[in-house]
Scaffold this active site. Structure first.
Site, PDB file in Angstrom:
ATOM      1  N   ASP A   1       0.720  -1.411  -0.113  1.00 34.35           N
ATOM      2  CA  ASP A   1       0.143  -0.028  -0.009  1.00 34.35           C
ATOM      3  C   ASP A   1       0.840   1.179   0.005  1.00 34.35           C
ATOM      4  O   ASP A   1       0.542   2.294   0.472  1.00 34.35           O
ATOM      5  CB  ASP A   1      -0.902   0.164   1.399  1.00 34.35           C
TER       6      ASP A   1
ATOM      7  N   CYS B   1      -4.276  -5.310  -3.419  1.00 33.54           N
ATOM      8  CA  CYS B   1      -3.066  -6.226  -2.965  1.00 33.54           C
ATOM      9  C   CYS B   1      -3.233  -7.630  -3.857  1.00 33.54           C
ATOM     10  O   CYS B   1      -2.091  -7.736  -4.522  1.00 33.54           O
ATOM     11  CB  CYS B   1      -3.078  -6.317  -1.469  1.00 33.54           C
TER      12      CYS B   1
END
Length: 545
Positions: A49, A84
């Site tokens: 992230d 992700c």
């Protein structure tokens, strides 16, 4: 400098250390293809992230100096999907999501599922490095979000391609987690000196460098939890950046009035509590990154001490970007905008001159092909959609012969039932905050052509919803993507971009690397429009009238 971590402990931990050493020796001494140690080594450090658009690199001073300043920084690096698991699957396979079929972070979405393990895992670039290029390989950290799930083999499952495996069970944590150490569960608690995951990964990486064989080149992938939530900083960094707030860029806390309905539903202005929450999250992210900076320094210094640094490529990047208050969305990723799809990418290594910056368009589907190219493996033997950017790093590629566009895909997630706290929203939304602002929905499903060429810096996106909603941005004139120009841009450009998007959404391998709309080699033939998708074009024309 004294190292801390589980490898320096007595009792059961010392046993684990000995087990690791024995395992390393048995794996590596039995590996095939032991060729000259002068073949380049490769290190990939993957953060979780980490944005580049809202200042994510600011805390990483040592990383920028040791990798970026020592090599090349890519200013136009993107992900194939801003989430992700689909993004990590693209890194491992070199494929766009429509080809690797990982669509979200759930097992049903093919994240580390049995189907993924059967169809894609045997063909990842680490598997090819180990089986066909003679590399010893090491993985430590977060793999895929559902790795370790009982319905997908549990932590006993070791993905093919790894000589030594330290995989995190499920999603990012900093304490109280389970690791799969070569298929055996190793539980960790909340003692900083033994368990803080970023530091543990650093120490395990150093031990791999210490005990690996010198007769084979190595590939090492270190996948940190930072700066993913829960943003748990190491004790020495918990008071860092105390006065830091999320950047108040022009798209901060403003209404996305001309955007998809999911963006329009965000409440503007945000509540004071929401702003306080995102400021705290932003500060926590930066605090966790200081430990990543330490990890990078430890690995680079150890390679230098061992005399291996000059023969090692080191990549530093992220699986997706992030937002904190942009268009009044509190904190998350998943959206099509620059802050979520653009990522940092820095590389140093042999034949890469220092202090270089490249504006060439690269994507995370290119990491696998590039690493295989470095290893001397013929990328054309694979089914990968990406392309090697090694020639760019070596100064052998100019802008006229490089690609001008890439594909970005995302499939939205929603819940079948309404959130009791937000009944007016109805079913179909997810990732909702207490003030009923939601970050995702079923029809937050889109695909984009991201173009960067000498004459154009454009983003064209279509949503798979009832309106075939379209967003288009001239990123040169409008870097914060405040104005959707879909209804004012030239209609011929729209038709070409619509055609290009459909082609990329159905591409595979070489066909994903054909010239884009703003490439001089591009040829547009309206007669070749996809008949099965002709309804999309007609709906598009109606929508934009």
């Amino acid at each position: 400098m004294k190292k801390m971590g589980c490898f320096r402990c007595s009792g059961p931990k010392m046993f684990s250390f000995l087990l690791i050493c024995v395992t390393l020796w048995s794996h590596l001494s039995g590996s095939s293809g032991a060729s000259s140690s002068r073949r380049p080594n490769i290190v990939l450090i993957l953060t979780d992230d980490l944005d580049v658009a809202i200042g994510g690199l600011n805390p990483l001073n040592k990383t920028k100096k040791l990798i970026g300043d020592a090599g090349m920084t890519f200013t136009n690096a993107f992900v194939a999907s801003p989430l992700c698991c689909p993004s990590r699957a693209s890194i491992l396979t070199g494929k766009y999501p429509h080809n690797h079929h990982v669509i979200n972070n759930t097992l049903d979405g093919n994240c580390s599922s049995k189907a993924w393990q059967k169809s894609e895992e045997p063909h990842t670039f680490p598997a090819l490095l180990k089986a066909s290029a003679g590399y010893q390989t090491f993985f430590a950290g977060k793999y895929l979000n559902q790795y370790g799930h009982s319905e997908a083999g549990g932590v006993e499952h070791i993905p093919p391609g790894w000589s030594y495996w330290v995989g995190l069970d499920k999603n990012s944590k900093y304490y109280n987690y389970t690791l799969s150490v070569n298929g055996k569960a190793q539980k960790h608690g909340a003692d900083y000196s033994k368990d803080y995951l970023t530091d543990l990964l650093a120490n395990m990486s150093l031990d791999f460098l210490q005990y690996k064989t010198s007769y084979q080149p190595f590939f090492m992938m270190v996948s940190t939890p930072a700066p993913h939530s829960p943003w748990t900083a190491a004790p020495q960094y918990q008071n860092s950046f105390n006065n830091t707030k999320a950047p108040r860029d022009p798209n901060f806390n403003v209404h996305g009035k001309d955007k998809h309905w999911l963006i329009r539903q965000a409440k503007t202005p945000m509540s004071n509590s929401s702003i306080q929450f995102l400021d705290d999250a932003f500060r926590g992210r930066w605090q966790t990154l200081l430990s990543v900076d330490d990890l990078v320094e430890k690995i680079v210094k150890r390679l230098e001490v061992r005399g291996e640094l000059n023969n090692t490529y080191i990549f530093f990047t992220s699986d997706n970007g992030y937002h904190t208050g942009q268009f009044s969305l509190p904190v998350d990723k998943r959206q099509l905008y620059e802050f979520d799809i653009r990522v940092p990418l820095m590389v140093r290594g042999p034949n890469i001159k220092p202090n270089q910056t490249s504006q060439m368009l690269v994507a995370n589907v290119d990491l696998g092909p590039t690493i295989l190219d470095i290893a001397g493996y013929d990328v054309n033997k694979t089914q990968m959609d990406g392309m090697s950017f090694l020639p760019i790093m070596e100064g052998k590629m100019n802008g006229t012969s490089w690609r001008t566009d890439i594909l970005v895909e995302y499939e939205g997630e929603g819940r079948n039932k309404s959130d009791p706290a937000c009944p007016l929203l109805g079913p179909g939304v997810s990732e909702c905050f207490p003030d009923c602002v939601c970050e995702d929905s079923y029809n937050n499903t889109y695909a984009c052509v991201r173009t960067i060429a000498p004459s154009s810096n454009l983003q064209y996106c279509e949503f798979d919803d009832n309106e075939v909603f379209v967003e288009v941005y001239n990123v040169t004139a409008d870097p914060y993507q405040l104005t959707n120009i879909a209804k004012t841009i030239d209609k011929e450009v729209l038709e070409k971009m619509n055609h290009r998007l459909m082609m990329l959404q159905s591409c595979s391998g070489q066909s994903c690397r054909t010239p884009g709309v703003y490439d001089p080699r591009y040829k547009f033939d309206p007669r070749q429009m996809f008949t099965s998708h002709s309804w999309r074009l007609s709906r598009l024309r109606q929508t934009l009238k």
